[in-house]
Motif scaffolding. Sequence first.
Motif, PDB file in Angstrom:
ATOM      1  N   LEU A  52       0.830  -1.211   0.000  1.00  0.00           N
ATOM      2  CA  LEU A  52       0.000   0.000   0.000  1.00  0.00           C
ATOM      3  C   LEU A  52       0.859   1.254   0.000  1.00  0.00           C
ATOM      4  N   MET A  53       1.953   1.230   0.748  1.00  0.00           N
ATOM      5  CA  MET A  53       2.846   2.382   0.785  1.00  0.00           C
ATOM      6  C   MET A  53       3.468   2.638  -0.585  1.00  0.00           C
ATOM      7  N   LEU A  54       3.847   1.560  -1.273  1.00  0.00           N
ATOM      8  CA  LEU A  54       4.387   1.710  -2.625  1.00  0.00           C
ATOM      9  C   LEU A  54       3.303   2.175  -3.595  1.00  0.00           C
ATOM     10  N   LEU A  55       2.070   1.678  -3.398  1.00  0.00           N
ATOM     11  CA  LEU A  55       0.961   2.126  -4.236  1.00  0.00           C
ATOM     12  C   LEU A  55       0.719   3.618  -4.051  1.00  0.00           C
ATOM     13  N   THR A  56       0.847   4.102  -2.822  1.00  0.00           N
ATOM     14  CA  THR A  56       0.684   5.533  -2.559  1.00  0.00           C
ATOM     15  C   THR A  56       1.700   6.350  -3.351  1.00  0.00           C
ATOM     16  N   GLN A  57       2.919   5.860  -3.458  1.00  0.00           N
ATOM     17  CA  GLN A  57       3.928   6.558  -4.260  1.00  0.00           C
ATOM     18  C   GLN A  57       3.493   6.658  -5.716  1.00  0.00           C
ATOM     19  N   ARG A  58       3.039   5.553  -6.280  1.00  0.00           N
ATOM     20  CA  ARG A  58       2.650   5.572  -7.691  1.00  0.00           C
ATOM     21  C   ARG A  58       1.397   6.420  -7.912  1.00  0.00           C
ATOM     22  N   VAL A  59       0.438   6.334  -6.985  1.00  0.00           N
ATOM     23  CA  VAL A  59      -0.806   7.113  -7.113  1.00  0.00           C
ATOM     24  C   VAL A  59      -0.505   8.605  -7.094  1.00  0.00           C
ATOM     25  N   THR A  60       0.261   9.052  -6.116  1.00  0.00           N
ATOM     26  CA  THR A  60       0.542  10.485  -5.992  1.00  0.00           C
ATOM     27  C   THR A  60       1.476  10.978  -7.095  1.00  0.00           C
TER      28      THR A  60
ATOM     29  N   ILE B  17      -0.297  14.391 -13.837  1.00  0.00           N
ATOM     30  CA  ILE B  17      -1.495  14.883 -14.527  1.00  0.00           C
ATOM     31  C   ILE B  17      -1.746  16.341 -14.170  1.00  0.00           C
ATOM     32  N   TRP B  18      -1.612  16.672 -12.898  1.00  0.00           N
ATOM     33  CA  TRP B  18      -1.841  18.050 -12.422  1.00  0.00           C
ATOM     34  C   TRP B  18      -0.853  19.020 -13.066  1.00  0.00           C
ATOM     35  N   GLU B  19       0.410  18.596 -13.226  1.00  0.00           N
ATOM     36  CA  GLU B  19       1.442  19.454 -13.803  1.00  0.00           C
ATOM     37  C   GLU B  19       1.454  19.411 -15.328  1.00  0.00           C
ATOM     38  N   GLY B  20       0.584  18.616 -15.936  1.00  0.00           N
ATOM     39  CA  GLY B  20       0.501  18.566 -17.386  1.00  0.00           C
ATOM     40  C   GLY B  20       1.513  17.665 -18.051  1.00  0.00           C
ATOM     41  N   LYS B  21       2.216  16.839 -17.284  1.00  0.00           N
ATOM     42  CA  LYS B  21       3.204  15.928 -17.876  1.00  0.00           C
ATOM     43  C   LYS B  21       2.546  14.712 -18.507  1.00  0.00           C
ATOM     44  N   VAL B  22       1.354  14.389 -18.013  1.00  0.00           N
ATOM     45  CA  VAL B  22       0.596  13.253 -18.523  1.00  0.00           C
ATOM     46  C   VAL B  22      -0.794  13.742 -18.885  1.00  0.00           C
ATOM     47  N   GLY B  23      -1.271  13.384 -20.081  1.00  0.00           N
ATOM     48  CA  GLY B  23      -2.620  13.746 -20.492  1.00  0.00           C
ATOM     49  C   GLY B  23      -3.617  12.747 -19.950  1.00  0.00           C
TER      50      GLY B  23
ATOM     51  N   HIS C 115     -13.869   2.911 -22.477  1.00  0.00           N
ATOM     52  CA  HIS C 115     -13.495   3.427 -21.157  1.00  0.00           C
ATOM     53  C   HIS C 115     -12.467   2.502 -20.493  1.00  0.00           C
ATOM     54  N   LEU C 116     -12.710   1.201 -20.578  1.00  0.00           N
ATOM     55  CA  LEU C 116     -11.777   0.247 -19.980  1.00  0.00           C
ATOM     56  C   LEU C 116     -10.426   0.284 -20.689  1.00  0.00           C
ATOM     57  N   GLY C 117     -10.460   0.484 -22.010  1.00  0.00           N
ATOM     58  CA  GLY C 117      -9.206   0.581 -22.754  1.00  0.00           C
ATOM     59  C   GLY C 117      -8.379   1.785 -22.334  1.00  0.00           C
ATOM     60  N   LYS C 118      -9.052   2.905 -22.054  1.00  0.00           N
ATOM     61  CA  LYS C 118      -8.342   4.106 -21.590  1.00  0.00           C
ATOM     62  C   LYS C 118      -7.826   3.943 -20.167  1.00  0.00           C
ATOM     63  N   ALA C 119      -8.576   3.178 -19.359  1.00  0.00           N
ATOM     64  CA  ALA C 119      -8.183   3.005 -17.957  1.00  0.00           C
ATOM     65  C   ALA C 119      -7.127   1.919 -17.772  1.00  0.00           C
ATOM     66  N   LEU C 120      -6.983   1.023 -18.759  1.00  0.00           N
ATOM     67  CA  LEU C 120      -6.061  -0.100 -18.614  1.00  0.00           C
ATOM     68  C   LEU C 120      -4.625   0.319 -18.305  1.00  0.00           C
ATOM     69  N   PRO C 121      -4.038   1.323 -19.000  1.00  0.00           N
ATOM     70  CA  PRO C 121      -2.659   1.718 -18.653  1.00  0.00           C
ATOM     71  C   PRO C 121      -2.516   2.182 -17.208  1.00  0.00           C
ATOM     72  N   TYR C 122      -3.546   2.860 -16.664  1.00  0.00           N
ATOM     73  CA  TYR C 122      -3.484   3.304 -15.271  1.00  0.00           C
ATOM     74  C   TYR C 122      -3.505   2.104 -14.325  1.00  0.00           C
ATOM     75  N   PHE C 123      -4.429   1.160 -14.568  1.00  0.00           N
ATOM     76  CA  PHE C 123      -4.480  -0.043 -13.737  1.00  0.00           C
ATOM     77  C   PHE C 123      -3.160  -0.800 -13.813  1.00  0.00           C
ATOM     78  N   SER C 124      -2.638  -0.932 -15.021  1.00  0.00           N
ATOM     79  CA  SER C 124      -1.393  -1.666 -15.211  1.00  0.00           C
ATOM     80  C   SER C 124      -0.241  -0.997 -14.476  1.00  0.00           C
ATOM     81  N   TYR C 125      -0.185   0.321 -14.534  1.00  0.00           N
ATOM     82  CA  TYR C 125       0.886   1.049 -13.855  1.00  0.00           C
ATOM     83  C   TYR C 125       0.784   0.901 -12.339  1.00  0.00           C
TER      84      TYR C 125
ATOM     85  N   SER D 110       8.124   6.583 -12.933  1.00  0.00           N
ATOM     86  CA  SER D 110       7.117   7.535 -13.365  1.00  0.00           C
ATOM     87  C   SER D 110       6.215   6.881 -14.403  1.00  0.00           C
ATOM     88  N   PHE D 111       4.996   7.397 -14.533  1.00  0.00           N
ATOM     89  CA  PHE D 111       4.051   6.848 -15.505  1.00  0.00           C
ATOM     90  C   PHE D 111       4.565   7.021 -16.931  1.00  0.00           C
TER      91      PHE D 111
END
Length: 435
Positions: A123-131, A137-143, A158-168, A182-183
Amino acid sequence: MDWLPLFFLHPVSLYQGAAFPFALLFNYLCTMDSFSTRARHLFLLAGGGALAVAAMRSYALLVFIPALCTVVLITSLSPQRVHRPTFFFQMSWQTLCHLGLHYTEYYLQEAPSTRFCITLSSLMLLTQRVTSLSLDIWEGKVGASSGGGRSRSSLSEHLGKALPYFSYLLFFPALLGGPLWSFQRFQARVQGSSSLSPRCSCWALSWRGLQILGLECTKVFMRGVLSAGVGLTDCQRLECIYVVWATAGLFKLTYYSHWMLDDTLLHAAGFGSESGQGPGEEGYVPDADIWTLETTHRISLFTRKWNQSTARWLRRLVFQQSRVWPLLQTFAFSAWWHGLHPGQVFGFLCWAVMVEADYLIHTFADLFIRSQPMRLLYRILTWAHTQLIMAYIMLAVEARSLSSLWVLCHSYNSVFPVVYCILLFLLVKRKCKFN
């Protein structure tokens, strides 16, 4: 005395080792043109799900649920609004899980489940990847693929667009350990053509394996030396300094070995030091820089090199966003992220003070120490002091009970941080006079 790292790092290492064949298989499949980008994402996601279930059993839901909620937030909120709610949701979820550990340890007085401890580490490692992702995204580095909830796209789209996020968020080489990716680098590696995918080097893996074996052998030797001697509760006066230094050495060897194993697993999967790096982007940062950690005479440098990817993540997430007392806020957040055990609160706040003292001490030393012999003597003394202070902080952070922390604080080892506190007070006064 009860300490944290040996409690769960050994089982994690076993599961990381079991994931090696799948990492090698993924790296091999990436060389085939028929292995599409979507198939790569699905392989990494399925591997992460299988590894989570194998290592955590039913506790794996505690990792899957925040990953799912994060993807929902990312795909439904605008880039300008995504970071804050994502950050607070993830940290709230992780804190509730840590409170469950506190309830088990301090209220029920029971030993926590090993699988639950592995879940908290993941979970701690997941927090790193989530933030990291929400900041990108907030800084515009990722669309972000956000549509405000009004998009008429089909469910499959929708699932196709979300798949890279789930995978990451859940890809198996980094689920239980490893430096933060980084993503952008993750996507570049997964989308890279077979000609650009780094092939797994047999020699590089063999060399890493020999290093891990050497660390493990040294760890066995250190454990034997410690078990043959007295512990911190039974030591006398100056003997306690040796006990704390040797115990911290065992902890460091445990972390070095674990970090190197994590790095090797990423390398075996093709996520090596050279993969996925774009122009102007920071390079791959392994967590262990053993040479620097063992030879530096500066606490500030030790801090930047200890678990390097986490140190960079904390700097970006907290230090660079803070306007008041950024150093203190960074270490306070680190204590929160680690679980807010009593030893962690004390240890990280002490660490912040030591870093502040380190900056002032070395600044004044550079101004007033001119001769080469004195500089050499100064470097030797500050190296020894740095190693002893970091050993003290490490044992404080890893303490599992207030009684362990109490014994440590009442040993002769407290002299070393107290000396730096006194020097900090005197140098701050002198700096104010100069100003």
